[in-house]
Design a protein around this motif. Structure first.
Motif, PDB file in Angstrom:
ATOM      1  N   TRP A  40       0.825  -1.201   0.000  1.00 17.44           N
ATOM      2  CA  TRP A  40       0.000   0.000   0.000  1.00 17.44           C
ATOM      3  C   TRP A  40       0.863   1.257   0.000  1.00 17.44           C
ATOM      4  N   MET A  41       1.864   1.297   0.860  1.00 20.58           N
ATOM      5  CA  MET A  41       2.712   2.483   0.961  1.00 20.58           C
ATOM      6  C   MET A  41       3.505   2.703  -0.328  1.00 20.58           C
ATOM      7  N   ASP A  42       3.903   1.614  -0.984  1.00 19.39           N
ATOM      8  CA  ASP A  42       4.582   1.736  -2.271  1.00 19.39           C
ATOM      9  C   ASP A  42       3.641   2.356  -3.304  1.00 19.39           C
ATOM     10  N   TYR A  43       2.393   1.900  -3.324  1.00 18.14           N
ATOM     11  CA  TYR A  43       1.404   2.470  -4.234  1.00 18.14           C
ATOM     12  C   TYR A  43       1.196   3.956  -3.942  1.00 18.14           C
ATOM     13  N   VAL A  44       1.025   4.295  -2.659  1.00 15.08           N
ATOM     14  CA  VAL A  44       0.777   5.684  -2.252  1.00 15.08           C
ATOM     15  C   VAL A  44       1.917   6.581  -2.713  1.00 15.08           C
ATOM     16  N   ALA A  45       3.145   6.150  -2.460  1.00 15.38           N
ATOM     17  CA  ALA A  45       4.312   6.959  -2.832  1.00 15.38           C
ATOM     18  C   ALA A  45       4.364   7.193  -4.344  1.00 15.38           C
ATOM     19  N   GLU A  46       4.148   6.141  -5.103  1.00  9.41           N
ATOM     20  CA  GLU A  46       4.194   6.274  -6.561  1.00  9.41           C
ATOM     21  C   GLU A  46       3.057   7.148  -7.084  1.00  9.41           C
ATOM     22  N   ARG A  47       1.877   6.992  -6.533  1.00  7.71           N
ATOM     23  CA  ARG A  47       0.724   7.763  -6.997  1.00  7.71           C
ATOM     24  C   ARG A  47       0.868   9.251  -6.695  1.00  7.71           C
ATOM     25  N   ILE A  48       1.361   9.584  -5.500  1.00  8.22           N
ATOM     26  CA  ILE A  48       1.563  10.993  -5.144  1.00  8.22           C
ATOM     27  C   ILE A  48       2.645  11.605  -6.027  1.00  8.22           C
ATOM     28  N   TYR A  49       3.686  10.852  -6.288  1.00  9.24           N
ATOM     29  CA  TYR A  49       4.763  11.310  -7.179  1.00  9.24           C
ATOM     30  C   TYR A  49       4.205  11.595  -8.574  1.00  9.24           C
ATOM     31  N   GLU A  50       3.485  10.635  -9.133  1.00 10.47           N
ATOM     32  CA  GLU A  50       2.950  10.812 -10.483  1.00 10.47           C
ATOM     33  C   GLU A  50       2.000  11.998 -10.569  1.00 10.47           C
TER      34      GLU A  50
END
Length: 159
Positions: A56-66
């Motif tokens: 989940w945290m990996d998804y969150v980090a990537e989504r906020i970055y994008e």
């Protein structure tokens, strides 16, 4: 990583629209299945709560970055004239080949997220907002391709 409590995990994901199923309800040691119609990670099963949180945290980090990179690129694009867009389009194609222009380096390096060490303090608020806007979500590569397509005779996929 120390995962949040079972109670917090269930409450947090439920608040985002997910359903959580556990195979061992008493101790929380069994598999964790997360379901949420159209939401990220829908239908995935994790052997531990820690693995659920890591993913989940990996998804969150990537989504906020994008999201940040997309907004910055769109701002640069909308403020550019045709000649600048042609040049920017070439920079975007080079980025696809692994070469960052100074302008893109500035955007990418200033972006929050990308990894969990760079998450902004308000990440929970941001991801909640982003999940609420998913009906209009387009991944970064698609946004770049669409912008590039606005330059006559140019496509990111062209060699």
């Amino acid at each position: 990583m120390r995962a949040p409590s079972i109670r917090y995990t269930v409450r947090y994901f439920t608040s985002l629209g997910y359903t959580i199923e556990q195979t061992d309800l008493k101790f929380g040691l069994g598999d964790w299945k997360i379901s949420g119609d159209g939401l990220p990670l829908d239908g995935r099963t994790f052997r531990t709560r820690v693995l659920l949180w890591v993913e989940w945290m990996d998804y969150v980090a990537e989504r906020i970055y994008e999201d940040f990179v997309i907004k910055e690129i769109q701002t640069h694009w909308s403020n550019a004239n045709h000649a600048d867009r042609v040049a920017f389009s070439a920079e975007l194609r080079e980025w696809g080949r692994g070469v960052l222009s100074p302008r893109l380096e500035q955007i990418v390096s200033s972006a929050p997220g990308w990894n969990t060490d760079k998450l902004p303090p308000d990440w929970k608020k941001r991801i909640r907002k982003l999940l609420g806007s998913d009906q209009t979500y387009r991944p970064l590569w698609l946004v770049l391709w669409e912008l590039d397509g606005q330059v006559v005779g140019s496509r990111l996929s062209d060699g």
